[in-house]
Design a protein around this motif. Structure first.
Motif, short mmCIF file in Angstrom:
data_model
loop_
_atom_site.label_atom_id
_atom_site.label_comp_id
_atom_site.label_asym_id
_atom_site.label_seq_id
_atom_site.Cartn_x
_atom_site.Cartn_y
_atom_site.Cartn_z
N GLU A 3 0.81 -1.22 0.00
CA GLU A 3 0.00 0.00 0.00
C GLU A 3 0.85 1.27 0.00
O GLU A 3 0.48 2.26 -0.63
CB GLU A 3 -0.96 -0.01 1.17
CG GLU A 3 -2.07 -1.01 0.98
CD GLU A 3 -3.07 -1.00 2.11
OE1 GLU A 3 -2.87 -0.27 3.10
OE2 GLU A 3 -4.07 -1.72 2.00
N ARG A 21 -4.42 8.17 2.69
CA ARG A 21 -5.17 7.09 3.30
C ARG A 21 -5.67 7.63 4.63
O ARG A 21 -4.86 8.05 5.46
CB ARG A 21 -4.22 5.92 3.50
CG ARG A 21 -4.81 4.58 3.71
CD ARG A 21 -5.21 3.91 2.41
NE ARG A 21 -6.14 2.87 2.72
CZ ARG A 21 -5.82 1.64 3.05
NH1 ARG A 21 -4.57 1.27 3.04
NH2 ARG A 21 -6.75 0.77 3.37
N GLY A 25 -8.97 4.03 6.95
CA GLY A 25 -8.42 3.14 5.94
C GLY A 25 -8.93 3.39 4.54
O GLY A 25 -8.60 2.66 3.61
#
Length: 65
Positions: A3, A21, A25
């Motif tokens: 990520e 982000r 989340g």
């Protein structure tokens, strides 16, 4: 894809956008509008819809690799 790496890549491909982000989340991108999604694929779809020129540049850059 990791990520953190995905975030760096998306930030470089959509340089005019602030992409983060959030604490829940979710993926969020801000420029002239705000788009968000629970996953990275949804965020990319939303970015392509609201900024098709940036999406075309991103595809072009990725094809060069």
């Amino acid at each position: 894809m990791d990520e953190a790496v995905a975030l760096l890549l998306i930030r470089s491909l959509f340089a005019g956008w602030t992409i983060v982000r959030d604490e829940c989340g979710d993926w969020r991108a801000t420029c002239c509008v705000v788009v968000s999604s629970g996953d990275i694929g949804g965020l990319l779809e939303a970015l392509a819809a609201v900024d098709p020129d940036a999406a075309r540049r991103a595809v072009s850059l990725l094809r060069e690799c």
